[in-house]
Motif scaffolding. Structure first.
Motif, short mmCIF file in Angstrom:
data_model
loop_
_atom_site.label_atom_id
_atom_site.label_comp_id
_atom_site.label_asym_id
_atom_site.label_seq_id
_atom_site.Cartn_x
_atom_site.Cartn_y
_atom_site.Cartn_z
N GLN A 1 95.33 74.08 10.17
CA GLN A 1 94.85 75.78 10.57
C GLN A 1 93.94 75.58 12.16
OE1 GLN A 1 92.36 78.12 7.79
NE2 GLN A 1 91.23 78.41 9.44
N ASP A 2 92.82 74.70 12.42
CA ASP A 2 92.62 75.12 13.37
C ASP A 2 92.88 74.15 14.66
OD1 ASP A 2 90.37 75.69 11.76
OD2 ASP A 2 89.10 73.47 12.02
N SER A 3 93.76 73.79 14.71
CA SER A 3 94.88 73.18 15.60
C SER A 3 95.50 74.44 16.28
CB SER A 3 95.70 71.63 14.83
OG SER A 3 94.62 70.63 15.01
N LEU A 4 96.31 74.70 14.40
CA LEU A 4 97.58 75.97 14.64
C LEU A 4 96.57 76.78 15.60
CD1 LEU A 4 99.39 75.94 11.36
CD2 LEU A 4 100.22 74.97 14.51
N LEU A 5 95.42 77.33 15.27
CA LEU A 5 94.77 78.83 15.91
C LEU A 5 94.80 78.21 17.21
CD1 LEU A 5 92.10 79.88 13.49
CD2 LEU A 5 94.01 81.14 14.78
N GLN A 6 94.40 76.86 18.00
CA GLN A 6 93.86 76.77 18.68
C GLN A 6 94.91 76.91 20.19
OE1 GLN A 6 90.53 75.95 19.86
NE2 GLN A 6 92.01 75.51 22.70
N LEU A 7 95.95 76.73 19.40
CA LEU A 7 97.64 76.74 20.08
C LEU A 7 97.61 77.54 20.20
CD1 LEU A 7 99.82 73.93 18.80
CD2 LEU A 7 99.34 74.24 20.69
N TRP A 8 97.66 78.48 19.15
CA TRP A 8 97.63 80.20 19.63
C TRP A 8 97.15 80.72 20.76
CZ3 TRP A 8 100.83 83.14 17.34
CH2 TRP A 8 100.48 84.84 17.21
N LYS A 9 95.55 80.56 20.42
CA LYS A 9 95.65 80.98 21.57
C LYS A 9 95.09 80.21 22.51
CE LYS A 9 91.32 81.35 18.42
NZ LYS A 9 89.45 80.75 18.27
N SER A 10 95.96 79.72 23.12
CA SER A 10 95.96 78.72 24.54
C SER A 10 97.73 79.52 24.91
CB SER A 10 95.87 77.48 24.64
OG SER A 10 96.54 76.60 23.50
N GLU A 11 98.72 79.26 24.26
CA GLU A 11 100.06 79.80 24.31
C GLU A 11 100.32 81.40 24.09
OE1 GLU A 11 102.88 77.27 22.18
OE2 GLU A 11 102.08 75.59 22.59
N VAL A 12 99.31 81.79 23.09
CA VAL A 12 100.16 83.34 23.33
C VAL A 12 98.69 84.82 24.00
CG1 VAL A 12 100.63 85.11 21.39
CG2 VAL A 12 101.43 82.70 20.73
N GLU A 13 97.33 84.33 23.02
CA GLU A 13 97.13 84.91 23.43
C GLU A 13 96.25 84.97 24.78
OE1 GLU A 13 92.66 85.20 21.16
OE2 GLU A 13 94.14 86.19 19.93
N THR A 14 96.04 83.82 25.75
CA THR A 14 96.16 84.06 27.21
C THR A 14 97.21 84.69 27.89
OG1 THR A 14 97.19 81.63 26.58
CG2 THR A 14 95.12 81.93 27.23
N SER A 15 98.70 84.40 27.41
CA SER A 15 99.77 84.84 28.11
C SER A 15 100.30 86.74 27.40
CB SER A 15 100.86 84.94 27.39
OG SER A 15 101.02 84.84 25.91
N LYS A 16 99.21 86.94 26.80
CA LYS A 16 99.39 88.73 26.66
C LYS A 16 98.71 89.60 28.14
CE LYS A 16 98.66 89.52 21.70
NZ LYS A 16 98.39 89.61 20.80
#
Length: 410
Positions: A395-410
């Motif tokens: 869960q933590d690893s997927l959330l970290q990936l999410w933040k780096s790949e999706v949230e930063t690109s918004k």
């Protein structure tokens, strides 16, 4: 100009009572013999116990058309468990046999909680009542009554007057007392933690919210979601299973989408079922439960596509990430108790708009790609299994990936 002189502020309990009034209060007049009064207790105004012949009981359980009254089991922890249930089959056999006069010795009968309960000699009148224990018995008695009244060779009145049913009627307008009576009187048989959670005030409000919500747009047209808080059969069971959420599944969806606890939803769902579970003991907005159900429903649909083959065990992780894409304001759900009312109001305003709905599918697609990327090596040789996805570190690893790949690109 508005006149605010007579303006009155009401709390949640008063609002709940008003909703109950708008649904229509159940009312019945009947004769009750062989009655024993039970001494009143704290918040219990009056109580009696005795036996009632079925030809009088039908005034309580059937409407003017001879059908089981609607909403009579709203306060119960379960609904009818079906004709195939062993206990129900035994009740039916007794009623249809020559031993039906033994019914009060073989059956625990009904417990009824009523807001108003009055008597004049042996004539009783009650309003705003619920059968909180005896749902299976009531359903089997109704089915038996309907069968003998439809049989031209039966003297239905004579037969139904022969069968006596134990009954306890408790007069209280205190909701907490009514709920404690419901749980306690149903404890002779196994009650799941989900059944108890589904009997809370919040669960009842969530069920009402789902019923009020209009159909939503989906890939294949309009869809309607339902929260089924009570186990068993219901006249409302017309919505396909994938769109119907029981308390367990809705708790898991909420934990993943709102609380960000997808690993708990996958690997430790029983933690969400205890009486101290944050899902049902905190005054969350009803809208967030609907939001969670809609996200999970859309995820289930997306996982049927070819590009999602082999990753279904990760559906709660996908739902967690997609929810954060669709509704960045989810941070508000972790507000302090003192700020929760304001936070809930703001979340409801966001959820009433259409903006977040359009982001769901995009968020799900992004989440699927992140899951496929994270598990790329495993997916080359096999489909994912529960053990691959249940750990908190996933869960933590997927959330970290999410933040780096999706949230930063918004």
């Amino acid at each position: 100009m508005y006149d605010f002189k007579n303006l009155k502020f009401v709390g949640q309990e008063a609002l709940d009572e008003r909703v109950e009034e708008l649904r229509g209060q159940l009312e019945a007049k009947f004769t009750l013999e062989r009655v024993t009064p039970i001494p009143a207790a704290k918040k219990i105004k009056r109580a009696v116990m005795g036996v009632i012949p079925v030809n009088e009981l039908k005034k309580i359980i059937l409407d003017d058309n001879g059908e089981l009254r609607e909403n009579i089991f709203e306060g119960n922890v379960r609904l009818y468990q079906g004709e195939g249930n062993e206990v129900n089959q035994a009740i039916s056999r007794t009623l249809r046999s020559d031993d039906r006069d033994r019914f009060p010795f073989l059956n625990n009968g009904l417990t009824v909680v009523a807001r108003q309960f009055d008597a004049t000699f042996d004539q009783y009148h009650m309003k705003g009542y619920q059968i909180v224990n005896g749902c299976q018995t009531t359903n089997e008695l109704a089915r038996w009554l309907q069968s003998i009244e439809a049989d031209p060779n039966c003297d239905a009145d004579a037969l139904s007057s022969q069968v006596l049913v134990p009954i306890k009627i408790i007069n209280t307008d205190d909701r907490d007392s009514a709920r404690s009576i419901t749980v306690a009187t149903n404890s002779q048989t196994t009650i799941s933690k989900q059944d108890i959670q589904g009997n809370t005030e919040l669960a009842m409000r969530v069920e009402e919210y789902f019923e009020r919500m209009p159909e939503s747009e989906a890939d294949l047209g309009k869809i309607k979601l339902r929260y089924k808080r009570q186990s068993g059969e219901s006249q409302k069971d017309t919505i396909p299973g994938l769109r119907t959420f029981d308390t367990r599944e809705l708790s898991r969806a909420f934990a993943a989408c709102v609380l960000g606890e997808s690993s708990t939803a996958i690997g430790q769902p029983n933690k969400l079922s205890g009486e101290e579970s944050i899902v049902w003991t905190t005054n969350h907005s009803e809208a967030l439960f609907y939001f969670s159900a809609l996200i999970l429903y859309r995820v289930e649909r997306a996982l049927a596509r070819p590009n999602a083959t082999g990753i279904k065990p990760a559906k709660f992780h996908i739902a967690m990430m997609a929810a954060r894409y669709a509704l960045p304001e989810l941070e508000l759900s972790n507000a302090k108790d003192s700020d929760r009312k304001h936070a809930n109001k703001k979340l409801e305003q966001v959820l009433e708009s259409e903006e977040w709905v359009g982001r769901i599918n995009e968020g799900i697609n992004e989440a699927i790609e992140i899951v496929r990327s994270y598990f790329q090596d495993k997916l080359e040789t096999k489909s994912l299994v529960k053990d691959d996805v249940r750990a908190k570190k996933v869960q933590d690893s997927l959330l970290q990936l999410w933040k780096s790949e999706v949230e930063t690109s918004k």
